[in-house]
Scaffold this motif. Structure first.
Motif, mmCIF file in Angstrom:
data_model
loop_
_atom_site.group_PDB
_atom_site.id
_atom_site.type_symbol
_atom_site.label_atom_id
_atom_site.label_comp_id
_atom_site.label_asym_id
_atom_site.label_seq_id
_atom_site.Cartn_x
_atom_site.Cartn_y
_atom_site.Cartn_z
ATOM 1 N N ARG A 1 6.764 -26.979 -32.193
ATOM 2 C CA ARG A 1 5.329 -27.297 -32.236
ATOM 3 C C ARG A 1 4.759 -26.876 -33.578
ATOM 4 N NH1 ARG A 1 0.864 -24.323 -31.495
ATOM 5 N NH2 ARG A 1 2.059 -22.535 -30.703
ATOM 6 N N ALA A 2 4.040 -27.781 -34.244
ATOM 7 C CA ALA A 2 3.445 -27.473 -35.548
ATOM 8 C C ALA A 2 2.347 -26.434 -35.409
ATOM 9 C CB ALA A 2 2.895 -28.742 -36.184
ATOM 10 N N VAL A 3 2.342 -25.462 -36.337
ATOM 11 C CA VAL A 3 1.352 -24.382 -36.318
ATOM 12 C C VAL A 3 0.383 -24.493 -37.482
ATOM 13 C CG1 VAL A 3 1.031 -21.875 -36.443
ATOM 14 C CG2 VAL A 3 2.926 -22.835 -35.112
ATOM 15 N N GLY A 4 0.900 -24.726 -38.696
ATOM 16 C CA GLY A 4 0.030 -24.808 -39.864
ATOM 17 C C GLY A 4 0.819 -25.120 -41.116
ATOM 18 N N ASP A 5 0.101 -25.431 -42.190
ATOM 19 C CA ASP A 5 0.726 -25.783 -43.457
ATOM 20 C C ASP A 5 1.118 -24.534 -44.234
ATOM 21 O OD1 ASP A 5 0.332 -28.461 -42.894
ATOM 22 O OD2 ASP A 5 -1.616 -28.527 -43.898
ATOM 23 N N VAL A 6 2.191 -24.660 -45.014
ATOM 24 C CA VAL A 6 2.661 -23.559 -45.861
ATOM 25 C C VAL A 6 3.014 -24.116 -47.233
ATOM 26 C CG1 VAL A 6 3.513 -22.239 -43.888
ATOM 27 C CG2 VAL A 6 5.061 -23.812 -45.062
ATOM 28 N N LEU A 7 3.404 -23.226 -48.122
ATOM 29 C CA LEU A 7 3.705 -23.617 -49.494
ATOM 30 C C LEU A 7 4.907 -24.556 -49.562
ATOM 31 C CD1 LEU A 7 5.534 -20.718 -51.390
ATOM 32 C CD2 LEU A 7 5.602 -21.017 -48.929
ATOM 33 N N ALA B 1 9.673 -23.620 -49.431
ATOM 34 C CA ALA B 1 9.853 -22.284 -48.852
ATOM 35 C C ALA B 1 11.336 -21.995 -48.666
ATOM 36 C CB ALA B 1 9.126 -22.187 -47.516
ATOM 37 N N THR B 2 11.803 -20.863 -49.201
ATOM 38 C CA THR B 2 13.213 -20.508 -49.101
ATOM 39 C C THR B 2 13.461 -19.339 -48.145
ATOM 40 O OG1 THR B 2 13.068 -19.010 -50.999
ATOM 41 C CG2 THR B 2 13.666 -21.307 -51.447
ATOM 42 N N ASP B 3 12.444 -18.586 -47.779
ATOM 43 C CA ASP B 3 12.596 -17.509 -46.807
ATOM 44 C C ASP B 3 11.211 -16.951 -46.491
ATOM 45 O OD1 ASP B 3 13.933 -15.894 -45.030
ATOM 46 O OD2 ASP B 3 14.763 -14.534 -46.537
ATOM 47 N N GLY B 4 11.154 -16.150 -45.434
ATOM 48 C CA GLY B 4 9.883 -15.570 -45.040
ATOM 49 C C GLY B 4 10.083 -14.452 -44.041
ATOM 50 N N ALA B 5 9.016 -13.703 -43.792
ATOM 51 C CA ALA B 5 9.084 -12.596 -42.840
ATOM 52 C C ALA B 5 7.678 -12.231 -42.403
ATOM 53 C CB ALA B 5 9.766 -11.382 -43.467
ATOM 54 N N PHE B 6 7.575 -11.703 -41.190
ATOM 55 C CA PHE B 6 6.322 -11.133 -40.718
ATOM 56 C C PHE B 6 6.177 -9.710 -41.253
ATOM 57 C CE2 PHE B 6 6.134 -14.524 -37.616
ATOM 58 C CZ PHE B 6 4.777 -14.617 -37.284
ATOM 59 N N PHE B 7 4.929 -9.280 -41.436
ATOM 60 C CA PHE B 7 4.654 -7.876 -41.662
ATOM 61 C C PHE B 7 4.644 -7.161 -40.310
ATOM 62 C CE2 PHE B 7 3.222 -9.671 -45.637
ATOM 63 C CZ PHE B 7 3.557 -8.693 -46.560
ATOM 64 N N PRO B 8 4.812 -5.837 -40.292
ATOM 65 C CA PRO B 8 4.919 -5.121 -39.015
ATOM 66 C C PRO B 8 3.725 -5.291 -38.089
ATOM 67 C CG PRO B 8 5.627 -3.713 -40.824
ATOM 68 C CD PRO B 8 5.038 -4.942 -41.435
ATOM 69 N N ASP B 9 2.532 -5.571 -38.644
ATOM 70 C CA ASP B 9 1.358 -5.710 -37.782
ATOM 71 C C ASP B 9 1.355 -6.997 -36.974
ATOM 72 O OD1 ASP B 9 0.748 -7.627 -39.693
ATOM 73 O OD2 ASP B 9 -1.106 -6.691 -40.367
ATOM 74 N N GLY B 10 2.233 -7.956 -37.334
ATOM 75 C CA GLY B 10 2.253 -9.239 -36.640
ATOM 76 C C GLY B 10 1.056 -10.107 -36.943
ATOM 77 N N ARG B 11 0.147 -9.629 -37.769
ATOM 78 C CA ARG B 11 -1.072 -10.367 -38.112
ATOM 79 C C ARG B 11 -0.952 -11.074 -39.449
ATOM 80 N NH1 ARG B 11 -4.295 -6.589 -39.468
ATOM 81 N NH2 ARG B 11 -6.122 -7.916 -39.598
ATOM 82 N N HIS B 12 0.140 -10.831 -40.156
ATOM 83 C CA HIS B 12 0.350 -11.449 -41.461
ATOM 84 C C HIS B 12 1.828 -11.773 -41.623
ATOM 85 C CE1 HIS B 12 -3.330 -9.002 -41.986
ATOM 86 N NE2 HIS B 12 -3.718 -10.004 -42.749
ATOM 87 N N LEU B 13 2.094 -12.798 -42.433
ATOM 88 C CA LEU B 13 3.467 -13.135 -42.781
ATOM 89 C C LEU B 13 3.515 -13.529 -44.251
ATOM 90 C CD1 LEU B 13 3.785 -16.538 -42.939
ATOM 91 C CD2 LEU B 13 3.451 -16.257 -40.487
ATOM 92 N N PHE C 1 -2.053 -14.554 -39.688
ATOM 93 C CA PHE C 1 -1.434 -15.222 -38.543
ATOM 94 C C PHE C 1 -2.225 -14.902 -37.283
ATOM 95 C CE2 PHE C 1 1.564 -15.542 -35.027
ATOM 96 C CZ PHE C 1 2.103 -16.785 -35.249
ATOM 97 N N PRO C 2 -2.536 -15.907 -36.451
ATOM 98 C CA PRO C 2 -1.981 -17.264 -36.431
ATOM 99 C C PRO C 2 -2.829 -18.316 -37.147
ATOM 100 C CG PRO C 2 -3.122 -16.860 -34.389
ATOM 101 C CD PRO C 2 -3.254 -15.596 -35.188
ATOM 102 N N SER C 3 -3.903 -17.912 -37.830
ATOM 103 C CA SER C 3 -4.783 -18.905 -38.457
ATOM 104 C C SER C 3 -4.096 -19.623 -39.609
ATOM 105 C CB SER C 3 -6.054 -18.226 -38.966
ATOM 106 O OG SER C 3 -5.770 -17.362 -40.063
ATOM 107 N N MET C 4 -3.112 -18.984 -40.234
ATOM 108 C CA MET C 4 -2.391 -19.496 -41.403
ATOM 109 C C MET C 4 -3.309 -19.686 -42.598
ATOM 110 S SD MET C 4 0.639 -19.297 -40.502
ATOM 111 C CE MET C 4 1.404 -19.975 -41.977
ATOM 112 N N GLU C 5 -4.383 -18.909 -42.641
ATOM 113 C CA GLU C 5 -5.245 -18.884 -43.828
ATOM 114 C C GLU C 5 -4.561 -18.051 -44.913
ATOM 115 O OE1 GLU C 5 -9.067 -17.440 -42.805
ATOM 116 O OE2 GLU C 5 -9.519 -19.087 -41.431
ATOM 117 N N LYS C 6 -4.617 -18.544 -46.141
ATOM 118 C CA LYS C 6 -3.957 -17.855 -47.242
ATOM 119 C C LYS C 6 -4.716 -16.572 -47.591
ATOM 120 C CE LYS C 6 -2.407 -20.383 -50.609
ATOM 121 N NZ LYS C 6 -2.335 -21.177 -51.860
#
Length: 321
Positions: free
Chosen positions: A181-187, A190-202, A215-220
């Protein structure tokens, strides 16, 4: 090769300095000592170990590396003939998700992820693979992430003109395709990614820069250049929120990266605002919807008087004599 050329072309604007944030310096955390790690295409920090896997062309194996020495302390063989392994993501203590999600020609009907045990020991395992299907069309992808709060898995595509983040179903079937399911647009790229421990940012990266999203708004939230690497592809965040990046190549260093101040500040949760004082009995509360200007009034009166005087002089000069 064509995919790498596209990646380089996509990175050119950032190399030319069009990104507003300044470059970020990195310090060497350790260097991969294992000569078998030649195309590190993913990076995960978990249980005190750094986990990586080679790019497409290798058999299905995950390397567990001790950062104190850079030496491999365990290899998990999970498949003899994967199609195009590109990504890893945390999957709980002692496990990672492995993403067989590469598709340079964008012709695969489906891609696959597998939950694989890892650790400081060699192992050969046979775990079920979960088939994933995009809702629109085939995509090339190199990024797999997992939410530290829910464990849900996400795939970010490597599209040239802008990628997209897709959510994997919460409950996976090993016998039928699992629809993304599509969530939002990204750069792009993209070659890799990770969440931060708070789960509110990636954070997602390409070959030269990283972008942090809410996250989950996917606002930059912010973007910044990464240290120069031979072919930087991996990125990981540890339990303390420290950022690490890796590169393809033999005996390549893993770099510890400091977040720019403006990005670090954006990730800091806002402190609880001090509530306004309660109004005194019998005194109207004017704290809501009213802006009070404490600046002195006389400069405005003086300026207005000068303006009126100038207007009068102008009108008199225009009167017929």
């Amino acid at each position: 090769m064509a995919d790498r050329i596209l990646g380089v072309l996509a990175a050119v604007p950032f190399l030319l300095g069009t990104v507003s944030s300044s470059g970020t310096q990195g310090t060497t955390a350790f260097t991969f000592a294992d000569p078998e790690i030649i195309e590190s295409s993913a990076l995960v920090v978990q249980d005190g170990l750094f986990l990586t896997t080679n790019d497409s062309g290798d058999s299905g194996r995950v390397f567990a590396v001790d950062p104190a020495t850079g030496r491999t302390v365990g290899v998990t063989h999970w498949s003899e003939d994967p199609v195009d392994v590109e990504a890893l993501a945390p999957a709980g203590p002692g496990h990672v998700w492995v993403g067989d999600i590469g598709d340079n020609g964008e012709g695969r009907d489906s891609v696959r992820i597998t939950r694989v045990p890892v650790g400081a020991a060699d192992a050969t395992v046979h775990e079920p693979a979960y088939e994933l299907v995009y809702p629109d069309r085939a995509h090339n992808a190199e990024t797999l992430l997992s939410d530290p709060r829910t464990g849900r898995v996400y795939v970010a595509t490597k599209d040239v003109f802008g990628g997209r983040l897709y959510a994997v179903p919460r409950h996976l079937s090993a016998t039928s395709p699992n629809r993304l399911r599509a969530v939002g647009d990204v750069l792009p790229i993209a070659t890799d990614g990770a969440f931060f421990p708070d789960g509110r940012h990636l954070v997602l990266r390409d070959y030269s820069m990283a972008v942090v999203y809410a996250f989950p708004s996917m606002e930059k939230v912010g973007e910044f250049r990464l240290p120069v690497q031979d072919q930087g592809e991996g990125i990981a965040v540890d339990a303390r929120g420290t950022l690490f990046v890796s590169s393809e190549g033999q005996h390549e260093p893993v770099l510890r990266v400091s977040l720019p101040a403006e990005v670090r500040d954006a990730l800091t949760p806002p402190s609880a605002a001090t509530p306004p004082p309660s109004p005194s009995p019998g005194v109207p509360d004017r704290s809501i919807g009213i802006q009070v200007d404490d600046r002195p009034v006389w400069p405005w009166l003086l300026t207005g008087g000068i303006g009126v005087a100038a207007l009068v002089v102008l009108l008199r000069s225009l009167r017929p004599r």
